[in-house]
Design a protein around this motif. Structure first.
Motif, PDB file in Angstrom:
ATOM      1  N   THR A 130     -16.111 -17.130 -23.271  1.00 36.95           N
ATOM      2  CA  THR A 130     -16.656 -16.334 -22.171  1.00 36.95           C
ATOM      3  C   THR A 130     -17.592 -17.119 -21.257  1.00 36.95           C
ATOM      4  N   TRP A 131     -18.241 -18.167 -21.763  1.00 35.32           N
ATOM      5  CA  TRP A 131     -19.145 -18.965 -20.933  1.00 35.32           C
ATOM      6  C   TRP A 131     -18.311 -19.954 -20.134  1.00 35.32           C
ATOM      7  N   TRP A 186     -15.881 -22.995 -21.453  1.00 32.40           N
ATOM      8  CA  TRP A 186     -14.465 -22.680 -21.314  1.00 32.40           C
ATOM      9  C   TRP A 186     -13.724 -23.789 -20.577  1.00 32.40           C
ATOM     10  N   ARG A 230      -7.976 -14.885 -22.303  1.00 32.51           N
ATOM     11  CA  ARG A 230      -8.612 -15.173 -21.009  1.00 32.51           C
ATOM     12  C   ARG A 230      -7.643 -15.731 -19.965  1.00 32.51           C
TER      13      ARG A 230
END
Length: 232
Positions: free
Chosen positions: A27-28, A32, A172
């Protein structure tokens, strides 16, 4: 202890902490961008494996420094083989993570490591650019070094972290693909290629990718998280 000897897993708090760490990496944005290449390796590996299973001619794989990749195959430009090959990429990281979750939760960490190294070696044979070869050697070398020098308990923690990363990291890119398509920035994506190969729109394929990856994540949670923490 043999390769197929099951080992007890780490404590529940370690499993949950590894899940949180993997989720943070995915998520960061900064982490990522550094780690997304690992998902790309699994993505292109999925295309390559399905091409071989459907008896298409695999010409090679390229991995690029911007974390993109391409798998080149030869055969009929339409038909089930081409459709399955195109569809395999986005779901491959999640399905690989699900397989890893089953092996890890069953205590077969050594088997998981062996399978991953074997897949990397197979990919190295068909890599067609220097950056891709260096990337695979770096990943394989890191796995080999950790396996060789780290205690068994550390191996298990790393395996859990890697599996969680694949399960979260498989979702993602699909979300990003949907966002890009809405803005017209991915005209040649796998989903758009599948739309041209079938009567189904690209949005359907994005949704299908997301459903498969989401189901893999839920199944992975069921396998990896101890039952007292999953059930009330």
């Amino acid at each position: 202890m043999t390769l197929t000897t099951a080992r007890p897993g780490p404590p529940a708090w370690v499993v949950l902490l590894s899940a949180l760490a993997a989720l943070a990496v995915v998520t960061w944005s900064a982490s990522w961008q550094l780690s997304r290449g690992l998902v790309t390796i699994a993505h292109e590996g999925g295309h390559a494996l399905m091409a071989l299973l459907t008896r298409r001619k695999l010409q090679g794989i390229r991995l690029h420094s911007d974390t993109s990749g391409v798998t080149l195959t030869r055969g009929r430009p339409t038909g089930p083989g081409m459709i399955l090959t195109a569809a395999a990429g986005y779901v491959a990281p999640s399905l690989l993570g699900l397989g890893g979750a089953w092996l890890t939760s069953s205590g077969y960490v050594a088997v998981l490591i062996t399978v991953v190294v074997a897949l990397l070696v197979c990919m190295l044979v068909v890599i067609r650019n220097l950056f891709g070869a260096v990337s695979l050697l770096a990943v394989g070398g890191a796995i080999a070094a950790l396996t060789w020098y780290a205690p068994p308990d550390v191996d298990a923690v790393i395996a859990y972290l890697a599996v969680w990363f694949l399960l979260f990291g498989g979702i993602r890119p699909i979300v990003e693909l949907g966002r890009k398509r809405r803005h017209g920035r991915a005209p040649d994506s796998d989903a758009d290629q599948l739309a041209r190969l079938t009567f189904l729109p690209g949005g359907f394929w994005v949704l299908l990718f997301l459903l498969v990856s989401g189901a893999a994540l839920l199944a992975g949670v069921y396998l990896l998280v101890p039952l007292p923490l999953v059930l009330p």
